[in-house]
Scaffold this motif. Structure first.
Motif, PDB file in Angstrom:
ATOM      1  N   GLU A  68      22.720  -0.246  -1.882  1.00 25.20           N
ATOM      2  CA  GLU A  68      23.162  -0.307  -0.632  1.00 25.20           C
ATOM      3  C   GLU A  68      24.574  -0.584  -0.504  1.00 25.20           C
ATOM      4  OE1 GLU A  68      21.588  -4.636  -1.263  1.00 25.20           O
ATOM      5  OE2 GLU A  68      21.297  -2.537  -2.262  1.00 25.20           O
ATOM      6  N   TYR A  69      25.460  -0.671  -1.730  1.00 24.45           N
ATOM      7  CA  TYR A  69      26.842  -0.852  -1.652  1.00 24.45           C
ATOM      8  C   TYR A  69      27.587   0.438  -2.060  1.00 24.45           C
ATOM      9  CZ  TYR A  69      26.037  -5.954  -1.615  1.00 24.45           C
ATOM     10  OH  TYR A  69      25.789  -7.281  -1.484  1.00 24.45           O
ATOM     11  N   TYR A  70      26.787   1.458  -2.566  1.00 23.91           N
ATOM     12  CA  TYR A  70      27.384   2.630  -3.197  1.00 23.91           C
ATOM     13  C   TYR A  70      26.730   3.849  -2.562  1.00 23.91           C
ATOM     14  CZ  TYR A  70      29.739  -0.543  -6.487  1.00 23.91           C
ATOM     15  OH  TYR A  70      30.485  -1.434  -7.220  1.00 23.91           O
ATOM     16  N   GLU A  94      28.632  -1.834   4.170  1.00 30.48           N
ATOM     17  CA  GLU A  94      28.420  -2.888   3.481  1.00 30.48           C
ATOM     18  C   GLU A  94      28.719  -3.634   2.034  1.00 30.48           C
ATOM     19  OE1 GLU A  94      23.853  -5.065   2.840  1.00 30.48           O
ATOM     20  OE2 GLU A  94      23.870  -2.900   3.218  1.00 30.48           O
ATOM     21  N   GLY A  95      29.232  -2.541   1.492  1.00 27.23           N
ATOM     22  CA  GLY A  95      29.624  -2.701  -0.059  1.00 27.23           C
ATOM     23  C   GLY A  95      30.882  -3.069   0.294  1.00 27.23           C
ATOM     24  N   LEU A  96      31.821  -2.621   1.392  1.00 29.62           N
ATOM     25  CA  LEU A  96      33.288  -3.066   1.332  1.00 29.62           C
ATOM     26  C   LEU A  96      33.144  -4.336   2.078  1.00 29.62           C
ATOM     27  CD1 LEU A  96      36.341  -2.161   1.354  1.00 29.62           C
ATOM     28  CD2 LEU A  96      35.744  -1.561   4.074  1.00 29.62           C
ATOM     29  N   LYS A  97      32.252  -4.603   3.076  1.00 28.80           N
ATOM     30  CA  LYS A  97      32.321  -5.945   3.917  1.00 28.80           C
ATOM     31  C   LYS A  97      31.968  -7.221   2.707  1.00 28.80           C
ATOM     32  CE  LYS A  97      31.197  -4.351   8.410  1.00 28.80           C
ATOM     33  NZ  LYS A  97      30.270  -3.621   9.018  1.00 28.80           N
ATOM     34  N   THR A  98      30.809  -6.936   1.935  1.00 25.66           N
ATOM     35  CA  THR A  98      30.333  -8.100   0.920  1.00 25.66           C
ATOM     36  C   THR A  98      31.211  -8.193  -0.479  1.00 25.66           C
ATOM     37  OG1 THR A  98      28.746  -6.419  -0.007  1.00 25.66           O
ATOM     38  CG2 THR A  98      28.112  -7.595   1.812  1.00 25.66           C
ATOM     39  N   SER A  99      32.261  -7.461  -0.479  1.00 30.09           N
ATOM     40  CA  SER A  99      33.120  -7.615  -1.757  1.00 30.09           C
ATOM     41  C   SER A  99      34.371  -8.110  -1.213  1.00 30.09           C
ATOM     42  CB  SER A  99      32.864  -6.468  -2.403  1.00 30.09           C
ATOM     43  OG  SER A  99      33.809  -5.193  -1.937  1.00 30.09           O
ATOM     44  N   SER A 100      35.289  -8.149  -2.289  1.00 32.98           N
ATOM     45  CA  SER A 100      36.805  -8.420  -2.071  1.00 32.98           C
ATOM     46  C   SER A 100      37.588  -6.872  -2.231  1.00 32.98           C
ATOM     47  CB  SER A 100      37.513  -9.433  -3.060  1.00 32.98           C
ATOM     48  OG  SER A 100      36.980  -9.293  -4.135  1.00 32.98           O
ATOM     49  N   ALA A 101      36.754  -5.828  -2.273  1.00 30.70           N
ATOM     50  CA  ALA A 101      37.581  -4.620  -2.165  1.00 30.70           C
ATOM     51  C   ALA A 101      38.355  -4.504  -0.831  1.00 30.70           C
ATOM     52  CB  ALA A 101      36.305  -3.268  -2.046  1.00 30.70           C
ATOM     53  N   ARG A 125      46.512   9.116  -1.808  1.00 32.51           N
ATOM     54  CA  ARG A 125      46.541  10.521  -1.136  1.00 32.51           C
ATOM     55  C   ARG A 125      45.426  10.343  -0.218  1.00 32.51           C
ATOM     56  NH1 ARG A 125      47.992  15.022  -5.880  1.00 32.51           N
ATOM     57  NH2 ARG A 125      49.674  13.842  -6.755  1.00 32.51           N
ATOM     58  N   LEU A 126      44.924   9.238  -0.224  1.00 34.32           N
ATOM     59  CA  LEU A 126      43.590   9.131   1.036  1.00 34.32           C
ATOM     60  C   LEU A 126      43.453   7.730   1.254  1.00 34.32           C
ATOM     61  CD1 LEU A 126      40.488   9.968  -1.218  1.00 34.32           C
ATOM     62  CD2 LEU A 126      42.423   9.371  -2.169  1.00 34.32           C
ATOM     63  N   ASP A 127      42.833   7.544   2.435  1.00 32.62           N
ATOM     64  CA  ASP A 127      42.522   6.457   2.979  1.00 32.62           C
ATOM     65  C   ASP A 127      41.448   5.908   2.109  1.00 32.62           C
ATOM     66  OD1 ASP A 127      44.578   6.243   4.980  1.00 32.62           O
ATOM     67  OD2 ASP A 127      43.229   7.126   6.348  1.00 32.62           O
ATOM     68  N   GLY A 128      41.096   4.778   1.621  1.00 33.66           N
ATOM     69  CA  GLY A 128      40.149   4.464   0.635  1.00 33.66           C
ATOM     70  C   GLY A 128      40.095   2.879   0.461  1.00 33.66           C
ATOM     71  N   ALA A 129      39.223   2.450  -0.487  1.00 29.98           N
ATOM     72  CA  ALA A 129      39.055   0.867  -0.850  1.00 29.98           C
ATOM     73  C   ALA A 129      39.735   1.012  -2.284  1.00 29.98           C
ATOM     74  CB  ALA A 129      37.847   0.390  -0.883  1.00 29.98           C
ATOM     75  N   ILE A 130      40.275  -0.282  -2.750  1.00 27.93           N
ATOM     76  CA  ILE A 130      40.695  -0.260  -4.133  1.00 27.93           C
ATOM     77  C   ILE A 130      40.121  -1.503  -4.604  1.00 27.93           C
ATOM     78  CG2 ILE A 130      42.850   0.504  -3.945  1.00 27.93           C
ATOM     79  CD1 ILE A 130      44.285  -2.402  -3.755  1.00 27.93           C
ATOM     80  N   ASN A 131      39.839  -1.577  -6.255  1.00 22.39           N
ATOM     81  CA  ASN A 131      39.385  -2.625  -6.747  1.00 22.39           C
ATOM     82  C   ASN A 131      40.467  -3.587  -7.368  1.00 22.39           C
ATOM     83  OD1 ASN A 131      40.230  -1.497  -9.129  1.00 22.39           O
ATOM     84  ND2 ASN A 131      38.623  -0.663  -9.802  1.00 22.39           N
ATOM     85  N   GLN A 132      40.098  -4.729  -8.296  1.00 22.98           N
ATOM     86  CA  GLN A 132      41.012  -5.678  -8.622  1.00 22.98           C
ATOM     87  C   GLN A 132      41.964  -5.080  -9.687  1.00 22.98           C
ATOM     88  OE1 GLN A 132      37.802  -5.470  -8.958  1.00 22.98           O
ATOM     89  NE2 GLN A 132      37.253  -5.519 -11.079  1.00 22.98           N
ATOM     90  N   ALA A 133      41.788  -3.839 -10.209  1.00 21.78           N
ATOM     91  CA  ALA A 133      42.884  -3.262 -11.095  1.00 21.78           C
ATOM     92  C   ALA A 133      44.135  -2.484 -10.413  1.00 21.78           C
ATOM     93  CB  ALA A 133      42.194  -2.300 -11.971  1.00 21.78           C
ATOM     94  N   ILE A 134      44.093  -2.608  -9.348  1.00 22.73           N
ATOM     95  CA  ILE A 134      45.172  -1.807  -8.438  1.00 22.73           C
ATOM     96  C   ILE A 134      45.791  -2.712  -7.530  1.00 22.73           C
ATOM     97  CG2 ILE A 134      45.670   0.054  -6.786  1.00 22.73           C
ATOM     98  CD1 ILE A 134      43.305   1.692  -7.889  1.00 22.73           C
TER      99      ILE A 134
END
Length: 217
Positions: A68-70, A94-101, A125-134
């Motif tokens: 449900e997150y991906y 939901e994946g965005l809301k329930t994580s710290s992305a 180059r696009l609007d999006g979410a990032i993980n902890q590595a960025i």
């Protein structure tokens, strides 16, 4: 084949020009002016701590294996994709809301902190979410985004040499934002930023032409 060779040579030449100019259009260690400048600029550059002139944050990763997150519509940018206009993964709301992305905007500076791509930098180059590595970096007003991005690009080797012995380990937001950036006034920053943006556009253009010719062949 001759056309492919021609475009490959142009591409290599442009990349060499860019490398050389990154070295010459920013001051060397211990100096307050660069070797090459645009006409009309004579003031000494000043050093500023990066955290004083930008806002920055990292993201996070939703729990792996939760379907449900991906597979949604939000591009999930990872460290190997800081210079890409596509992503392999997409998140759901939901994946965005329930994580710290965290969300980033097109045109933000994206800085890779982890792994093989540590120290790589690009403009989103696009609007999006990032993980902890960025690390997402948004310069304050009066600081030019392409200029800051190219200063980070120019400084990659010294940053990695100082903080990642033998290429092991990761960088952190704290390390990156504590760096001292060489800054001229805003007008000069803007000219330098535009210069490197134009070179990047030419490099992209020749790369596309080269890829197209290889496909045709």
């Amino acid at each position: 084949d001759n056309l492919i060779t021609l475009h490959q040579r142009k591409l290599d030449w442009l990349k060499n020009i860019k490398r050389s100019m990154l070295d010459k259009m920013f001051p060397k260690d211990g100096e307050v002016v660069p070797e090459i400048r645009f006409k009309g600029f004579t003031d000494a550059w000043e050093q500023r701590k990066l955290e004083e002139i930008v806002d920055s944050y990292s993201g996070g990763t939703p729990t792996a294996g939760k379907s449900e997150y991906y597979g949604g519509t939000i591009p999930f940018i990872r460290s190997a994709e800081v210079n890409s206009d596509t992503t392999e993964l997409f998140l759901t709301e939901e994946g965005l809301k329930t994580s710290s992305a965290k969300m980033v905007n097109k045109g933000d500076i994206l800085y890779a902190l982890y792994g093989a791509t540590s120290g790589e930098v690009g403009l989103a180059r696009l609007d999006g979410a990032i993980n902890q590595a960025i690390l997402d970096i948004k310069p304050h007003e009066d600081y030019d985004t392409p200029f800051i991005m190219n200063w980070l690009r120019k400084s990659k080797e010294s940053i990695i040499g100082t903080y990642l012995q033998g290429g092991q380990g990761n960088l952190s937001g704290t390390i990156v934002t504590s760096l001292m950036v060489d800054c001229p006034d805003y007008d000069e920053q803007k000219r330098i930023g535009e210069f490197f943006t134009n070179i990047d556009n030419l490099i992209t253009l020749h790369q596309r032409k080269l890829d197209k010719l290889k496909n045709i062949k």
